[in-house]
Design a protein around this motif. Structure first.
Motif, PDB file in Angstrom:
ATOM      1  N   THR A 296      53.323  65.605  60.759  1.00  0.00           N
ATOM      2  CA  THR A 296      53.933  64.386  60.313  1.00  0.00           C
ATOM      3  C   THR A 296      55.388  64.819  59.543  1.00  0.00           C
ATOM      4  OG1 THR A 296      52.663  64.655  58.259  1.00  0.00           O
ATOM      5  CG2 THR A 296      51.972  62.863  59.797  1.00  0.00           C
ATOM      6  N   SER A 297      56.357  63.964  59.631  1.00  0.00           N
ATOM      7  CA  SER A 297      57.479  64.463  58.945  1.00  0.00           C
ATOM      8  C   SER A 297      57.381  63.816  57.431  1.00  0.00           C
ATOM      9  CB  SER A 297      58.762  63.691  59.585  1.00  0.00           C
ATOM     10  OG  SER A 297      59.711  63.406  58.681  1.00  0.00           O
ATOM     11  N   PRO A 298      58.046  64.270  56.464  1.00  0.00           N
ATOM     12  CA  PRO A 298      57.803  63.874  55.150  1.00  0.00           C
ATOM     13  C   PRO A 298      58.702  62.617  54.875  1.00  0.00           C
ATOM     14  CG  PRO A 298      59.168  65.936  55.290  1.00  0.00           C
ATOM     15  CD  PRO A 298      58.498  65.645  56.556  1.00  0.00           C
ATOM     16  N   PHE A 299      59.615  62.255  55.955  1.00  0.00           N
ATOM     17  CA  PHE A 299      60.161  60.920  55.815  1.00  0.00           C
ATOM     18  C   PHE A 299      59.385  59.951  56.609  1.00  0.00           C
ATOM     19  CE2 PHE A 299      63.293  64.260  55.050  1.00  0.00           C
ATOM     20  CZ  PHE A 299      63.869  63.688  53.782  1.00  0.00           C
ATOM     21  N   GLY A 300      58.199  60.222  57.162  1.00  0.00           N
ATOM     22  CA  GLY A 300      57.412  59.239  57.833  1.00  0.00           C
ATOM     23  C   GLY A 300      57.293  59.548  59.363  1.00  0.00           C
TER      24      GLY A 300
ATOM     25  N   ASP B 272      61.960  62.692  64.312  1.00  0.00           N
ATOM     26  CA  ASP B 272      62.628  62.805  63.310  1.00  0.00           C
ATOM     27  C   ASP B 272      64.022  63.245  63.844  1.00  0.00           C
ATOM     28  OD1 ASP B 272      62.475  63.895  59.766  1.00  0.00           O
ATOM     29  OD2 ASP B 272      64.180  64.598  61.347  1.00  0.00           O
TER      30      ASP B 272
END
Lengths: 401, 368
Positions: free
Chosen positions: A272-276, A282
């Motif tokens: 997962t990306s920390p930005f969702g 991403d």
């Protein structure tokens, strides 16, 4: 210009894939997954070499009369591509890509008859004795000495960065046989047919990744036969330079880069990306991955041109360029894999990396290999002539200095 | 696999190079750029005589049936000499689009004139992405009487100011990409002409309620045609970039070997030498990518991803080389009188138009 594919090549590809799908053992496949270096896990890689040798496919790059496959450059590429796709461990380069081709070019008939078969079969493993603690990039200043005594040489000194010397039974090395004249003129190229001569001591060196891939080898009045000399006494520098061409030369790196890229993409699809969302979606990651993919595509293009005989490979700096480009691309790929893996790559788990050790990794296979691969690949720009030395050589072909 | 130029391709390249060496030295090129004319009509005439204007088109359309590799064989010397004539806009883009729809009488008619050097075409395709004003948004085509009505703006249309015909892409009411041919004098068409940083003539083109007859619509569903035409043009543009990159490297290596500071050639300093080595590796990668991609295009197997890889790589690598060339030359590299900075500007333009390197890298990375 044309791109050949054709039914014959496709038939060959079918033959190759059939074999590669069935011949490797589970341990060999595991070794491929756990490869974190240009040198794959030793025992399983040698086991794979034996299987390929039996099939007659062990040395695509060698002339047929010495055990080569007689494949066209396209076929060799197909073989590398299919091996890489399956993540099989690449064969160790020392025999098949370095000392073997060198002996074919410059060895005596006796040396060829004595040594080539063991290099092909995997019975022998040769380590390279070039660098010394005081002679790295400035290799010609090496001081490990060989003094003639009857039919033998008496060797004193030490060699370092002798990859897998603790697993090797033979060594090719550079020794100083004269201190007269220019330092390049007093060097001799020597084959040691055993590493258990009295006076030889091998000490493994633990690397950044925690593994003893490199060694230091000490010589204390070790007596070895002169018959192992390649070329004339004091002419070893020319022999070594000839070998460096084999060591640095391009070939079929890009399928392995592609394979690595594939692992990065696989990892990005599930992390997962920390930005969702997942990393693969991403935009910042996509931008970076795109450049990496394009770089791999450019190296593929360069290799394809080179194997086709295009004049681009006639450049005097070509082997230095491909060494530098490939080593730095490897570093970049391993860096991105380690970053994709993030904190999961920070777990130290040497036991799980042992093939057949039965220890499950914390996380998945990629978590397991990302950091050791990243750490080990820092060496790619150091070995086979540092990239600083390569850049000197490239620049020398461009501008009179 | 064989990626080398054929004998014929080498001969063609040779004759173009010979002409440019003799008649297109950097000073001459600068005179052309500074003149009131957008390009040299003498040079254009010579390209016509050499068959270059007919090169990419099929024989039945009056062309020479040249391949993409024939085209890169000549485009590299174009790049090396910083040629400013509108080869890519008029021949590759406008000509290429017209050739793809030449069953339309209007298209065939314009194409013949372009091939004969009697007309210049411009391809109005790129929309502005950064302009907030809706009137300046992408061009839309709506039905109007028997014909169509065009509204919107096209950005940085190369050769538009001197074009006799504009080939315009527009979004139709059903969302399809349609292709139109019209003269720039058509009422409602207004140009904002300018010179680009690399000395070329271009314009923004506004379409303000432009009424065109039905036959001006060359294709109502042209997305595939546009993709293929732009793809081919980008390969040729990439070849120009590679030609420029190789030449700026050659000049820089020569300079580093002759320019003395501290009593020695500057190329003897390792910092400078290593920068030259990096330039050489980057130029080599760009060239290899070009030749390989061209072979894929010729074989008919190139994907949009391959074109994006090429566009992004030659742009980024070429810019790196050209920036390093300026740095290696020092102060003199900053001057207008030296060719070095002009290579940088040419490559920056090529990198930026038709999607910059960031755009294409992101496309490549997202295609998984």
């Amino acid at each position: 210009m044309d791109l050949e594919s054709g039914p014959e090549l496709e038939e060959f590809r079918r033959e190759v894939t059939e074999f590669l799908d069935s011949a490797p053992t589970d341990a060999i496949r595991e070794a491929g997954r756990k490869t974190t270096s240009a040198f794959s896990p030793f025992d399983e890689t040698i086991a794979w070499q034996r299987i390929l040798h039996e099939k007659g496919w062990v040395a695509p790059g060698w002339p047929v009369e010495y055990g080569g496959t007689g494949w066209s450059v396209e076929q060799r590429y197909v073989f590398a591509e299919e091996s890489a796709k399956r993540g099989l461990p690449p064969l160790l380069p020392n025999c098949l890509k370095m000392i073997g081709p060198l002996l074919i070019d410059l060895g005596t008939e006796e040396q060829k008859a004595k040594y080539l078969p063991g290099m092909l079969s995997g019975d022998d493993y040769w380590t390279q004795g070039y660098s010394e603690p005081g002679a790295g990039s400035d290799l010609a200043s090496l001081s490990c000495s060989a003094v003639a005594d009857g039919d033998d040489y008496i060797i004193n000194g030490s060699k370092i960065w002798t990859t897998l010397a603790h697993r090797a039974n033979r060594m090719f090395m550079l020794v100083r046989t004269s201190t007269e004249g220019k330092k390049q003129q007093g060097i001799t190229f020597l084959l040691l047919d055993r590493l258990d001569y009295p006076g030889i001591e091998i000490r493994p060196i633990i690397g950044l990744d925690g593994f003893p891939e490199q060694c230091e080898v000490f010589f204390d009045n070790a007596r070895v036969p002169q018959s192992g000399r390649v070329g004339e006494e004091n002419q070893g520098w020319a022999v070594a330079k000839h070998l460096l061409k084999h060591e640095r030369g391009g070939g079929t790196n890009s399928p392995w880069h592609e394979r690595f890229l594939g692992r990065i993409k696989d990892a990005a699809r599930v992390r997962t990306s920390p930005f969702g969302g997942v990393l693969a979606e991403d935009p910042v990651f996509c931008r970076e991955l795109g450049e990496l993919e394009a770089e791999v595509a450019s190296v593929t293009a360069l290799e394809r041109l080179a194997v086709s005989g295009h004049a681009i490979a006639d450049n005097p700096a070509f082997s230095s360029m491909t060494k530098t480009i490939n080593s730095e691309l490897t570093q970049r790929l391993t860096t991105v894999l380690a970053r994709v893996t993030g904190e999961d790559a920070l777990v130290l788990q040497r036991e799980a990396l042992e093939v057949g050790g039965g220890v499950d990794p914390i996380g998945d296979d990629i978590d397991l290999v990302a950091m050791p691969y990243y750490l080990n690949s820092r060496a790619t720009s150091i070995y086979a002539g540092t990239n600083e030395v390569q850049r000197d050589l490239i620049a020398r072909t461009l501008s009179s200095r | 696999m064989d990626f080398s130029f054929t004998y014929e391709q080498s001969m063609l390249r040779e004759s173009v190079t010979r002409y440019l060496e003799k008649n297109y030295a950097f000073e001459t090129r600068q005179e052309i750029v500074r003149s009131a004319q957008p390009y040299s009509s003498d040079a254009w005439k010579t390209y016509h005589e050499l068959g270059l204007l007919a090169l990419p088109f099929p024989e039945e359309a009056g062309g020479l049936d040249g391949s993409i590799v024939d085209l890169i064989a000549i485009a590299e010397p174009f790049g090396a000499h910083l040629v400013v004539e509108p080869y890519v806009p008029s021949i590759m883009l406008a000509g290429g689009a017209l050739a793809a729809v030449r069953e339309q009488p209007l298209a065939q008619q314009w194409l013949e004139k372009i091939i004969e050097g009697e007309a210049i075409g411009a391809f109005a395709h790129e929309d502005s992405h950064r302009v907030g004003d809706a009137k300046q948004g992408p061009v839309r085509a709506t039905a109007s009487g028997d014909g169509h009505r065009l509204e919107g703006r096209k950005q940085l249309v190369l050769a538009a100011a001197e074009a006799d015909v504009l080939v315009v892409s527009a979004t139709a009411e059903n969302g399809a990409q349609a292709l139109f041919a019209l003269e720039p004098t058509t009422p409602g068409v207004s140009l904002t002409p300018f010179t680009t940083i690399d000395g070329r003539s271009a314009a923004h083109v506004d379409f303000d309620g432009v009424e065109v007859p039905a036959q001006a619509c060359l294709s109502a569903d042209a997305a595939e045609i546009i993709g293929s035409v732009v793809g081919q043009a980008l390969v040729v543009l990439a070849a120009e970039a590679v030609g420029a990159t190789g030449e700026v490297l050659r000049q820089t290596a020569e300079y580093a070997g002759t320019r003395h500071q501290f009593g020695v050639p500057i190329g003897s300093f390792q910092t400078v030498a290593h920068r030259l080595a990096d330039m050489k590796m980057d130029a080599t990668k760009a060239q290899a990518t070009l030749l390989y991609t061209a072979a894929l295009v010729e074989a008919g197997t190139a994907t949009p991803r391959d074109i994006s890889v090429l566009k992004a790589q030659v742009g980024r690598l070429g810019r790196k080389v050209a920036e390093a060339a300026v740095q290696t030359h020092g102060g003199i590299g900053m001057t207008d009188e030296l060719a070095i900075g002009h290579y940088l500007k040419r490559i920056v333009l090529i990198e930026t138009i038709f999607g910059d390197s960031d755009y294409h890298y992101r496309l490549v990375g997202a295609a998984n």
